[in-house]
Design a protein around this motif. Structure first.
Motif, PDB file in Angstrom:
ATOM      1  N   UNK A 647     -16.965  -2.889 -19.453  1.00 27.85           N
ATOM      2  CA  UNK A 647     -16.524  -1.512 -19.290  1.00 27.85           C
ATOM      3  C   UNK A 647     -15.282  -1.473 -18.418  1.00 27.85           C
ATOM      4  N   UNK A 648     -14.294  -0.669 -18.832  1.00 28.74           N
ATOM      5  CA  UNK A 648     -13.093  -0.494 -18.030  1.00 28.74           C
ATOM      6  C   UNK A 648     -13.341   0.458 -16.876  1.00 28.74           C
ATOM      7  N   UNK A 649     -12.884   0.089 -15.695  1.00 29.58           N
ATOM      8  CA  UNK A 649     -12.837   0.994 -14.557  1.00 29.58           C
ATOM      9  C   UNK A 649     -11.418   0.951 -14.002  1.00 29.58           C
ATOM     10  N   UNK A 650     -11.120   1.851 -13.091  1.00 30.21           N
ATOM     11  CA  UNK A 650      -9.769   1.893 -12.522  1.00 30.21           C
ATOM     12  C   UNK A 650      -9.867   2.140 -11.022  1.00 30.21           C
ATOM     13  N   UNK A 651     -10.305   1.134 -10.248  1.00 28.84           N
ATOM     14  CA  UNK A 651     -10.447   1.328  -8.803  1.00 28.84           C
ATOM     15  C   UNK A 651      -9.093   1.342  -8.090  1.00 28.84           C
ATOM     16  N   UNK A 652      -9.083   1.956  -6.917  1.00 24.74           N
ATOM     17  CA  UNK A 652      -7.919   1.905  -6.058  1.00 24.74           C
ATOM     18  C   UNK A 652      -7.817   0.504  -5.448  1.00 24.74           C
ATOM     19  N   UNK A 653      -6.666  -0.094  -5.518  1.00 25.10           N
ATOM     20  CA  UNK A 653      -6.492  -1.435  -4.964  1.00 25.10           C
ATOM     21  C   UNK A 653      -4.997  -1.693  -4.770  1.00 25.10           C
ATOM     22  N   UNK A 654      -4.713  -2.629  -3.867  1.00 28.60           N
ATOM     23  CA  UNK A 654      -3.332  -3.011  -3.573  1.00 28.60           C
ATOM     24  C   UNK A 654      -3.167  -4.500  -3.818  1.00 28.60           C
ATOM     25  N   UNK A 655      -2.263  -4.851  -4.677  1.00 26.83           N
ATOM     26  CA  UNK A 655      -1.978  -6.240  -5.045  1.00 26.83           C
ATOM     27  C   UNK A 655      -1.143  -6.889  -3.940  1.00 26.83           C
ATOM     28  N   UNK A 656      -1.584  -8.034  -3.421  1.00 24.31           N
ATOM     29  CA  UNK A 656      -0.798  -8.693  -2.366  1.00 24.31           C
ATOM     30  C   UNK A 656       0.499  -9.288  -2.899  1.00 24.31           C
ATOM     31  N   UNK A 657       0.683  -9.231  -4.228  1.00 25.40           N
ATOM     32  CA  UNK A 657       1.940  -9.696  -4.798  1.00 25.40           C
ATOM     33  C   UNK A 657       3.071  -8.681  -4.650  1.00 25.40           C
ATOM     34  N   UNK A 658       2.755  -7.459  -4.233  1.00 28.52           N
ATOM     35  CA  UNK A 658       3.801  -6.462  -4.024  1.00 28.52           C
ATOM     36  C   UNK A 658       4.838  -6.982  -3.030  1.00 28.52           C
ATOM     37  N   UNK A 659       6.079  -6.765  -3.349  1.00 27.18           N
ATOM     38  CA  UNK A 659       7.179  -7.244  -2.497  1.00 27.18           C
ATOM     39  C   UNK A 659       7.309  -6.333  -1.288  1.00 27.18           C
ATOM     40  N   UNK A 660       6.538  -6.633  -0.249  1.00 31.02           N
ATOM     41  CA  UNK A 660       6.547  -5.859   0.995  1.00 31.02           C
ATOM     42  C   UNK A 660       6.947  -6.785   2.139  1.00 31.02           C
ATOM     43  N   UNK A 661       7.340  -6.214   3.267  1.00 28.65           N
ATOM     44  CA  UNK A 661       7.715  -7.075   4.413  1.00 28.65           C
ATOM     45  C   UNK A 661       6.573  -7.948   4.916  1.00 28.65           C
ATOM     46  N   UNK A 662       5.330  -7.556   4.630  1.00 27.56           N
ATOM     47  CA  UNK A 662       4.187  -8.328   5.136  1.00 27.56           C
ATOM     48  C   UNK A 662       3.777  -9.460   4.190  1.00 27.56           C
ATOM     49  N   UNK A 663       4.336  -9.513   2.985  1.00 27.50           N
ATOM     50  CA  UNK A 663       3.989 -10.593   2.070  1.00 27.50           C
ATOM     51  C   UNK A 663       4.560 -11.907   2.576  1.00 27.50           C
ATOM     52  N   UNK A 664       3.724 -12.947   2.622  1.00 26.00           N
ATOM     53  CA  UNK A 664       4.154 -14.242   3.135  1.00 26.00           C
ATOM     54  C   UNK A 664       4.853 -15.062   2.051  1.00 26.00           C
ATOM     55  N   UNK A 665       5.505 -16.107   2.513  1.00 26.38           N
ATOM     56  CA  UNK A 665       6.175 -16.996   1.564  1.00 26.38           C
ATOM     57  C   UNK A 665       5.156 -17.691   0.662  1.00 26.38           C
TER      58      UNK A 665
END
Length: 955
Positions: A647-665
């Motif tokens: 079954x498909x659901x659509x939860x709220x979530x944040x991908x750590x792949x987003x290009x943000x200042x906190x993303x590590x190398x």
């Protein structure tokens, strides 16, 4: 109804309520002296001392209504004072309950009303009627309490702790037992109507109860009928529900800025090859692609997001008809035949915002035909130069379009429920009683969903016939080329071609057969030794048949890719309880007693399990009692958890792949390994705050276990008649709790971050991505993977006091303090303690530390006035709880927590004569809005001040 009609209806109901309330300004004609012997509310339903009673929490009949299990009793008087025809409203006002689904649940929500004790989940709260099970509303076995006849409820017993040894599986958080009236003579008619201060959210209810004795008093039969209607209210009717604001940080300060869903009615197109290029106005195109604005195509901006809030329901519509017949007949002087029959038909029509349609994931290999006649020539040239390397006029990209022209996604549900119980009971000896019963229930749901998209037809509309740019290449004369570029661009002919309605069917069956022997074996110097022995057999079956277009993946509406669910299980059980008074009526030992119980269950799925309890009570002097109980509870997996299709659901979530200042190398490198294109890695952003995930069953699940212990005291001081105080501490720990893989999408993402490797099982699902790197259809099937702990203190005070010729005052205070509500979603994650938190992707419903409800009631002769105060303590955004769990920096938020929330409800009634009683209520007296930005709709009142007037007639 026109505005004049609405205003007239609002004035009439409000004025009717005011008339009833004003009647109490008059001096009573006859004063009534209070009876000093009136019991506290928790004992309001206690029969005479010569009767034995069974209070929920034990099957052993005892003359003392105070159980060793902490029990809250919601009396008939309290039910009457609330004037509620939705039982969840009564339960949700109690501090031990966290909001489940109900009248204000829209997304999520399915038109049912559910019970959630201790915020441990609706599947862990067992709901009973007269101590017997009720068939569930779906494959998970959760009971829809909309189906319980409210006017027939005598009282509601709530056990707040594991009770599997007494009642079996599902009773890990506790038990809610609806005790029904079964002996009624006469005719009672009730009618009421209610409306909000703003002239909407109307409710109407009519009850008819007819009962009487027959066969010279050997039998009694009660017939009941009900009609209830609740009107729909959209979020657009309240300012607090119409704004779409998102968190942002500006100059180092958290602020709220206008936002929205990135899938817009204007439409967007995206391709990794377009990122970094400039639009016709010189703006740099980002990862959200090109937006079709009123001024022309340009780079997408955050402010372009679609506000879908006004399309949601604040109050779900419901139309309900119910009927019931209950009775008993003394076959002989020692044998009684009894029966219960109930039927209900519920109709719920709800709506969600228009479908957000995306080619990504639904139309594999999608390409935009540049010959589309509606495409702006300058954009055609831009896309041709940027993407059409082979010059065939077809360019690979992703198109997102919210099909606003199709209207909202509707759900028209019809639920048919019936339940029948027959049985015999009698006395084996003058000390022992027996009972045997057969209980069968069925629940059928038909869900017709509108506003869907036929995927193949939608895709076909993008391919143009070379000989006719307005005709489709598939040759279907009904197919017309689509114009998805801009607001309101879809014509009725376009909508008619792709629009589709879908029908899902659910069937649930439950059969329970049981017998008990209960009473006392013999008498010790300290009192009677009580026992209860019994055996039960239960079979549960359920099936879910989605529309075939869902199954084949050819359509999308409220869900996508639904698969059938079907399965059954049965369980055979034997159980026993014992109560042994050890010492009594001695100095320092008014009473010392032991209580124990054990249940052996053999499941066709989970195998053999054992649950048990042990505890007792100690009363040093009359009026003070200490109690304690340890209980091992078990819960076998239900049909949804075992057998549900994907079954498909659509939860709220944040991908750590987003290009943000906190993303590590390291994260940047690993995200490319997961499937984010190297060309996008430095600008990558997820398209939507909701990410599609796939959940489903696992037939290899085993049972959950919980250890619950509680200690408390009951105080009834002799020097203060009619006062009772109870205080109980509880601690519940659930092991091997069934949850979706990793505990959900966000916990899975967090678990992957602890070890960035595809050897980490929590990283494997995150490689399920679209060609442009977006997480989509992440597989998260059920596992015995979680651990849940809850602890706190419950307290209650009840008091009645006569005030001479001025009548009588009664007061109760029921409260709770939550120490801990901790979940460990997977073995590699730190626990998250949600006590004192709300939402934030980790904590769900509000879990404030403090909650209480208190009520003060004045009665004099024919008059009654009552004021209820509901308090919900402050709760902090759950993102702080997640940060504490992971050791991360706390977020910068404009609204970090909710304030304390107080609701006041006023009710009044006047009994005109022996036959007629008029009443009125004002709920949310001071029109308190829910906390801004942070709230969920079943905990907080989203409607505002409401008026209700009603009449009860007895003949």
């Amino acid at each position: 109804m026109g505005s004049k009609g609405v205003m007239a209806r609002r004035r009439s109901l409000r004025d009717g309520t005011a008339i009833i309330l004003a009647a109490f300004a008059a001096e009573a004609a006859v004063a009534q002296t209070a009876d000093d012997a009136i019991a506290a509310e928790s004992a309001a339903s206690q029969p005479g001392a010569e009767d034995s009673i069974v209070i929920t929490g034990s099957r052993i009949p005892r003359p003392d209504i105070v159980s060793n299990s902490p029990v809250n009793v919601i009396s008939a008087e309290e039910i009457q004072l609330t004037a509620a025809n939705e039982t969840e409203q009564i339960l949700n006002s109690m501090p031990q309950f966290t909001a489940g689904f109900g009248s204000q649940s829209n997304n999520p929500g399915n038109g049912t009303a559910t019970v959630n004790l201790r915020n441990l989940g609706t599947v862990r709260t067992l709901v009973l009627m007269n101590g017997r099970r009720i068939v569930g509303s779906g494959e998970d076995g959760v009971v829809d309490i909309n189906l319980i006849p409210p006017a027939l409820i005598e009282r509601i017993d709530v056990v707040t702790g594991g009770a599997s040894a007494v009642y079996g599986s599902d009773a890990m958080a506790g038990v809610v037992n609806f005790v029904m009236k079964d002996d009624f003579e006469g005719v009672e008619i009730g009618a009421q109507a209610g409306i909000s201060e703003r002239g909407d959210s109307a409710r109407y209810n009519v009850d008819l109860t007819v009962g009487g004795n027959f066969a010279e008093g050997r039998g009694n039969i009660v017939f009941y009928a009900n009609y209830f209607k609740r009107e729909q209210t959209f979020a657009s009717a309240r300012d607090h529900a119409t704004e779409f604001l998102v968190d942002s940080v500006q100059n180092g300060v958290g602020v709220l800025v206008p936002g929205g869903n990135a899938v817009t009615p204007q439409g967007t197109i995206f391709s990794p090859a377009l990122v970094g290029r400039t639009d016709q106005f010189g703006n740099v195109i980002g990862p959200q692609g090109i937006f079709f604005a009123e001024e022309g195509w340009r780079a997408y901006r955050t402010s372009d997001g679609f506000n879908d809030r006004p399309f949601n329901n604040l109050q779900l519509p419901l139309e309900r008809i119910q009927g019931a017949v209950l009775g008993h007949y003394d076959v002989t002087d020692g044998v009684t035949f009894f029966w219960e029959g109930t039927y209900a038909r519920n109709r719920v029509k709800s709506a969600l915002g228009p479908l957000p349609m995306s080619s990504s994931g639904f139309i594999p290999g999608f390409q935009l035909d540049l010959r589309n006649p509606y495409l702006d020539p300058s954009l055609r040239d831009f896309l041709s130069a940027s993407l059409d390397g082979d010059g065939d006029g077809l360019v690979p990209l992703n198109i997102n379009r919210r099909v606003l022209e199709s209207g909202p996604r509707t759900s028209d549900q019809q639920r048919d429920f019936w339940r029948g119980v027959i049985g015999l009971r009698g006395g084996l000896t003058d000390r022992l009683n027996w009972e045997v019963f057969f209980n069968h229930g069925e629940n059928d749901l038909t869900d017709q969903q509108g506003g869907g998209v036929y995927i193949d037809r939608f895709a076909a509309m993008f391919l143009t016939d070379p000989d006719d740019p307005y005709a489709c290449a598939n040759g279907d004369p009904k197919c017309v080329v689509i114009n998805p570029f801009g607001l309101g661009s879809l014509t009725p002919e376009m909508v008619d071609y792709y629009d589709v309605d879908l029908t899902n069917m659910t069937r649930v069956r439950q059969t329970q057969v049981g017998g008990t022997l209960s009473g006392s074996l013999f008498t010790l110097p300290a009192g009677d030794v009580g026992i209860a022995l019994g055996a039960e057999y239960r079979r549960e079956s359920a099936s879910f048949r989605p529309d075939q277009l869902y199954v084949l993946g050819e359509a999308i509406s409220r869900s996508a890719g639904l698969q059938p669910t079907g399965g059954s299980y049965d369980v055979s059980e034997v159980f026993g309880e014992i109560y042994v008074p050890i010492l009594a009526d001695r100095p320092g030992f008014e009473l010392l007693a032991f209580e124990g119980g054990v249940r052996y269950s053999d499941y066709s799925t989970a195998g053999s399990v054992v649950s048990y309890k042990a505890g007792g009570e100690y009363s040093p002097i009359r009026g003070i009692k200490f109690r304690g109980l340890y209980q091992r509870a078990v819960r076998a997996p239900n049909i949804t958890e075992l057998y549900s299709g994907a079954t498909n659901t659509a939860p709220l979530a944040t991908d750590f792949c987003n290009a943000t200042p906190t993303r590590t190398a390291a994260e940047r490198t690993f995200c490319m390994e997961l499937g984010v294109p190297a060309s996008l890695i430095d600008v990558f952003q997820q398209e939507n705050v909701q990410i599609r995930a796939i959940t489903g069953g696992n037939p290899d699940l085993h049972e959950e276990t919980s250890d619950t212990w509680s200690v408390g005291a009951v105080i009834r001081p002799e020097f203060v008649p009619n006062l009772q105080v109870t205080v109980d501490y509880y601690n519940i720990k659930i092991s091997d709790a069934i949850a979706v893989f990793g505990g959900g999408l966000q916990p899975t993402i967090n678990a992957c971050r602890t070890e960035l490797s595809l050897a980490n099982p929590f990283c494997v699902p995150l490689a399920t991505r679209t060609p442009d790197g977006q997480l989509q259809d992440v597989p998260l099937l059920n596992q015995n993977i979680a651990e849940i702990t809850a602890s706190g203190i419950d307290f209650r005070l009840d008091y009645r006091h006569g005030i001479g010729r001025y009548g009588e005052l009664s007061y109760f205070l029921a409260g709770a303090y939550l120490f801990e509500n901790e979940t460990t979603s997977s073995p590699v994650l730190n626990p998250i303690d949600c006590a004192g938190y709300i939402g934030g992707g980790s904590c769900g419903s509000a879990n404030p530390h403090w909650r209480f409800t208190q009520r003060l009631t004045w009665e004099q002769d024919i008059y009654q006035v009552s004021l209820r105060h509901r308090f919900i303590g402050s709760a902090t955004d759950g993102r702080f709880a997640a940060a504490i769990s992971t050791g991360s920096a706390p977020p910068l938020l404009a609204v970090p927590k909710t304030p304390d929330v107080h609701y006041f409800d006023l009710s009044a009634s006047v009994r005109i004569n022996e036959r007629f009683r008029f009443y009125g209520t004002v709920d949310n007296l001071f029109d308190r809005d829910p906390p801004f930005q942070l709230y969920e709709r079943q905990t907080y009142d989203a409607i505002g001040r409401r008026f209700t007037v009603g009449i009860t007639a007895n003949f």
